[in-house]
Design an enzyme around this catalytic site. Sequence first.
Site, mmCIF file in Angstrom:
data_model
loop_
_atom_site.group_PDB
_atom_site.id
_atom_site.type_symbol
_atom_site.label_atom_id
_atom_site.label_comp_id
_atom_site.label_asym_id
_atom_site.label_seq_id
_atom_site.Cartn_x
_atom_site.Cartn_y
_atom_site.Cartn_z
ATOM 1 N N GLU A 97 0.834 -1.214 0.000
ATOM 2 C CA GLU A 97 0.000 0.000 0.000
ATOM 3 C C GLU A 97 0.861 1.253 0.000
ATOM 4 O O GLU A 97 1.936 1.268 0.594
ATOM 5 C CB GLU A 97 -0.888 0.018 1.255
ATOM 6 C CG GLU A 97 -2.290 -0.519 1.018
ATOM 7 C CD GLU A 97 -3.207 0.477 0.312
ATOM 8 O OE1 GLU A 97 -2.733 1.271 -0.534
ATOM 9 O OE2 GLU A 97 -4.413 0.470 0.602
ATOM 10 N N ASP A 101 -4.070 5.155 6.322
ATOM 11 C CA ASP A 101 -4.594 6.339 6.990
ATOM 12 C C ASP A 101 -5.484 5.865 8.148
ATOM 13 O O ASP A 101 -4.976 5.464 9.188
ATOM 14 C CB ASP A 101 -5.339 7.138 5.912
ATOM 15 C CG ASP A 101 -5.810 8.502 6.360
ATOM 16 O OD1 ASP A 101 -5.035 9.207 6.999
ATOM 17 O OD2 ASP A 101 -6.967 8.845 6.067
ATOM 18 N N PHE A 150 -1.997 16.123 4.443
ATOM 19 C CA PHE A 150 -2.270 15.504 3.148
ATOM 20 C C PHE A 150 -0.992 15.484 2.318
ATOM 21 O O PHE A 150 -0.296 16.486 2.206
ATOM 22 C CB PHE A 150 -3.368 16.265 2.414
ATOM 23 C CG PHE A 150 -3.967 15.468 1.296
ATOM 24 C CD1 PHE A 150 -4.946 14.521 1.540
ATOM 25 C CD2 PHE A 150 -3.525 15.652 -0.014
ATOM 26 C CE1 PHE A 150 -5.489 13.758 0.509
ATOM 27 C CE2 PHE A 150 -4.057 14.892 -1.052
ATOM 28 C CZ PHE A 150 -5.045 13.951 -0.791
HETATM 29 P P1 IMP Z 1 -7.878 4.507 4.808
HETATM 30 O O1 IMP Z 1 -6.630 3.955 5.482
HETATM 31 O O2 IMP Z 1 -8.976 3.522 4.701
HETATM 32 O O3 IMP Z 1 -8.315 5.767 5.492
HETATM 33 O O4 IMP Z 1 -7.587 4.911 3.312
HETATM 34 C C1 IMP Z 1 -6.319 4.971 2.801
HETATM 35 C C2 IMP Z 1 -6.393 5.452 1.361
HETATM 36 O O5 IMP Z 1 -6.781 6.837 1.325
HETATM 37 C C3 IMP Z 1 -5.018 5.391 0.751
HETATM 38 O O6 IMP Z 1 -4.805 4.161 0.105
HETATM 39 C C4 IMP Z 1 -5.036 6.573 -0.199
HETATM 40 O O7 IMP Z 1 -5.579 6.180 -1.440
HETATM 41 C C5 IMP Z 1 -5.955 7.571 0.451
HETATM 42 N N1 IMP Z 1 -5.199 8.578 1.233
HETATM 43 C C6 IMP Z 1 -5.109 8.670 2.580
HETATM 44 N N2 IMP Z 1 -4.337 9.700 2.964
HETATM 45 C C7 IMP Z 1 -3.911 10.286 1.814
HETATM 46 C C8 IMP Z 1 -3.048 11.426 1.539
HETATM 47 O O8 IMP Z 1 -2.503 12.112 2.426
HETATM 48 N N3 IMP Z 1 -2.844 11.710 0.226
HETATM 49 C C9 IMP Z 1 -3.412 10.986 -0.791
HETATM 50 N N4 IMP Z 1 -4.204 9.928 -0.576
HETATM 51 C C10 IMP Z 1 -4.460 9.573 0.712
HETATM 52 MG MG MG Z 2 -4.477 3.435 -1.841
#
Ligand code: IMP
Ligand code: MG
Length: 198
Positions: A97, A101, A150
């Site tokens: 990955e 996040d 971000f």
């Molecule tokens: P989560 O862990 O389910 O919140 O989602 C993670 C996904 O959100 C990652 O695979 C990215 O595609 C996107 N994402 C999270 N933070 C960022 C960032 O700072 N910049 C760009 N994409 C992000």
């Molecule tokens: Mg992703």
Amino acid sequence: MSEVFSVEFGREDIRRRIEELGRTITGDYRGREPVLISVLKGGSVFLADLIRQIALPVAIDYMSISRYGGAAESLGRVRIVKDLEQDIGGRDVVIVEDIVDTGLTLSYLISVLESREPASIAVCALLDKSARRIAPLEIRYRGFECPDVFVVGYGLDLDERFRNVPDILAIHDLESLRSDPDLLAPYLPGGGPAPEDR
Ligand code: IMP
Ligand code: MG
């Protein structure tokens, strides 16, 4: 240095860290043939560089998912838009990955893949934004701890832009960048004089 963005991880630091991760994975999986799975699209740049640092026979495969609303609303539940082409039953799986996040998407994905009975599943994430984690999960291979800001570049996008920026940039003012995407032009490949802070 601009107030809109700053270089968080330069391309040389990224390259060196991926070399280390590749060495570690090579040692851990010696004698085996792991399947590296990337979640499109962000993780594809990292996967491409990572596999070239792993001295083992590896297979790669891709999944594409789409979210029901935001990650938090959907509790990470996703629809599989493109599934794996390989059967991972009995295989050693490494999910690759770009960034973890909240962890909601990934923890859901892990539960889907576990139901296919692989021999093992590990997570390799270039960036770990651990301050925002909602779903606890183990990141066995982690590139960098990422501050709660971000980021774009090296596969990561803002509205589908900037995936081709070789460095990872922290964006401090999203609205300014949205209204003037050319601010990052110097960071695109061949984008003029070499930017500082590499
Ligand atoms: P989560 O862990 O389910 O919140 O989602 C993670 C996904 O959100 C990652 O695979 C990215 O595609 C996107 N994402 C999270 N933070 C960022 C960032 O700072 N910049 C760009 N994409 C992000
Ligand atoms: Mg992703």
